[in-house]
Design a protein around this motif. Structure first.
Motif, PDB file in Angstrom:
ATOM      1  N   GLY A  51      34.603  47.837  19.477  1.00 48.47           N
ATOM      2  CA  GLY A  51      35.879  48.052  20.139  1.00 48.47           C
ATOM      3  C   GLY A  51      36.162  49.540  20.266  1.00 48.47           C
ATOM      4  O   GLY A  51      35.280  50.376  20.027  1.00 48.47           O
ATOM      5  N   ASP A  52      37.406  49.835  20.610  1.00 44.24           N
ATOM      6  CA  ASP A  52      37.833  51.219  20.849  1.00 44.24           C
ATOM      7  C   ASP A  52      39.150  51.417  20.106  1.00 44.24           C
ATOM      8  O   ASP A  52      40.199  50.966  20.557  1.00 44.24           O
ATOM      9  CB  ASP A  52      37.998  51.397  22.371  1.00 44.24           C
ATOM     10  CG  ASP A  52      38.496  52.776  22.765  1.00 44.24           C
ATOM     11  OD1 ASP A  52      39.045  53.488  21.893  1.00 44.24           O
ATOM     12  OD2 ASP A  52      38.347  53.120  23.944  1.00 44.24           O
ATOM     13  N   SER A 100      28.219  40.325  24.975  1.00 46.10           N
ATOM     14  CA  SER A 100      28.312  41.756  25.288  1.00 46.10           C
ATOM     15  C   SER A 100      28.396  41.950  26.791  1.00 46.10           C
ATOM     16  O   SER A 100      27.564  41.422  27.522  1.00 46.10           O
ATOM     17  CB  SER A 100      27.061  42.458  24.729  1.00 46.10           C
ATOM     18  OG  SER A 100      27.091  43.842  24.971  1.00 46.10           O
TER      19      SER A 100
HETATM   20  C1  LIG Z   1      39.348  46.927  30.181  1.00 51.34           C
HETATM   21  C2  LIG Z   1      38.948  47.118  28.744  1.00 51.34           C
HETATM   22  C3  LIG Z   1      39.667  46.475  27.735  1.00 51.34           C
HETATM   23  C4  LIG Z   1      39.339  46.672  26.388  1.00 51.34           C
HETATM   24  N1  LIG Z   1      40.101  46.096  25.399  1.00 51.34           N
HETATM   25  C5  LIG Z   1      39.847  46.391  24.108  1.00 51.34           C
HETATM   26  C6  LIG Z   1      40.672  45.888  23.067  1.00 51.34           C
HETATM   27  O1  LIG Z   1      41.675  45.185  23.294  1.00 51.34           O
HETATM   28  N2  LIG Z   1      40.359  46.211  21.776  1.00 51.34           N
HETATM   29  C7  LIG Z   1      39.286  47.003  21.462  1.00 51.34           C
HETATM   30  O2  LIG Z   1      39.057  47.274  20.283  1.00 51.34           O
HETATM   31  N3  LIG Z   1      38.460  47.489  22.444  1.00 51.34           N
HETATM   32  C8  LIG Z   1      38.720  47.201  23.740  1.00 51.34           C
HETATM   33  N4  LIG Z   1      37.902  47.689  24.723  1.00 51.34           N
HETATM   34  C9  LIG Z   1      36.714  48.482  24.347  1.00 51.34           C
HETATM   35  C10 LIG Z   1      35.427  47.646  24.332  1.00 51.34           C
HETATM   36  O3  LIG Z   1      35.543  46.538  23.466  1.00 51.34           O
HETATM   37  C11 LIG Z   1      34.260  48.511  23.862  1.00 51.34           C
HETATM   38  O4  LIG Z   1      33.961  49.492  24.824  1.00 51.34           O
HETATM   39  C12 LIG Z   1      33.029  47.675  23.499  1.00 51.34           C
HETATM   40  O5  LIG Z   1      32.141  48.471  22.749  1.00 51.34           O
HETATM   41  C13 LIG Z   1      32.304  47.096  24.706  1.00 51.34           C
HETATM   42  O6  LIG Z   1      31.232  46.333  24.219  1.00 51.34           O
HETATM   43  P1  LIG Z   1      30.222  45.455  25.112  1.00 51.34           P
HETATM   44  O7  LIG Z   1      29.514  46.413  26.036  1.00 51.34           O
HETATM   45  O8  LIG Z   1      29.300  44.864  24.131  1.00 51.34           O
HETATM   46  O9  LIG Z   1      31.028  44.438  25.852  1.00 51.34           O
HETATM   47  C14 LIG Z   1      38.222  47.501  26.057  1.00 51.34           C
HETATM   48  C15 LIG Z   1      37.499  48.133  27.079  1.00 51.34           C
HETATM   49  C16 LIG Z   1      37.856  47.972  28.395  1.00 51.34           C
HETATM   50  C17 LIG Z   1      37.079  48.712  29.455  1.00 51.34           C
END
Ligand SMILES: Cc1cc2nc3c(=O)[nH]c(=O)nc-3n(C[C@H](O)[C@H](O)[C@H](O)COP(=O)(O)O)c2cc1C
Length: 163
Positions: A88-89, A10
């Motif tokens: 993810g987003d 994370s």
């Molecule tokens: C630069 C960037 C790239 C990301 N790429 C993806 C992606 O390819 N697919 C997706 O589902 N979410 C993507 N996200 C969203 C993150 O996966 C999401 O905010 C996640 O909950 C972060 O979790 P963490 O804080 O546990 O790392 C991205 C976010 C950022 C800022």
């Protein structure tokens, strides 16, 4: 139920929070939850069931801390049950929604484990995901950016399938 260990990667704390919420619902103690940035792959030896979690970064990539850890973890999964979750987003990254969950799934394919916890894709809004196989997700997908109101329900449904 068999002894469960949860391993997550994370970057900003979202997947860590989900790991803790899954643990609460499964009755998994804090000492059985591991941040892969600090864990040893041999920690997995203590468990029959392992849950692996990753957020997705870049354009459909694993969370950074997983790269080195996964290479070692593969040697410790023989005979275990392994489930997958991720955050993810689905709006901003609709074409790579929670791809890391599918990447984790593929990574363990030859490790001798049995995969558990696939989920229906119903109710999600996305275009493409490596986590989708044959009309199902290979694990629990969470979108805290756009659909945090769905998270409790999604975790509950997943935990039921694991039990
Ligand atoms: C630069 C960037 C790239 C990301 N790429 C993806 C992606 O390819 N697919 C997706 O589902 N979410 C993507 N996200 C969203 C993150 O996966 C999401 O905010 C996640 O909950 C972060 O979790 P963490 O804080 O546990 O790392 C991205 C976010 C950022 C800022």
């Amino acid at each position: 139920m068999s002894k469960i260990g949860i391993f997550y990667g994370s970057s900003t704390g979202t997947t860590e929070d989900i790991a803790n919420r899954i643990a609460d619902q499964l009755g998994v103690a804090g000492g059985d939850i591991y941040d892969v940035a600090e864990a040893d792959a041999a920690d997995a030896d203590a468990y029959d069931t392992i849950l692996l979690g990753s957020s997705t970064w870049g354009d459909g990539e694993l969370q950074d801390d997983w790269y080195d850890f996964m290479e070692e973890l593969k040697e410790h999964l023989d005979g275990k049950k392994v489930g997958f979750f991720g955050t993810g987003d689905s709006d901003s990254y609709a074409d790579s929604f929670c791809d890391a969950v599918g990447i984790l799934y593929d990574e363990v394919a030859d490790s001798g484990c049995t995969t558990i916890g696939s989920m229906p894709t119903d109710g999600y809004n996305y275009e493409e995901s490596l986590a989708e196989r044959n009309g199902h997700f290979v694990g629990l997908l969470i979108d805290e950016v756009n659909e945090d109101d769905m998270t409790d329900e999604r975790i509950e449904a997943w935990v039921k399938t694991l039990k």
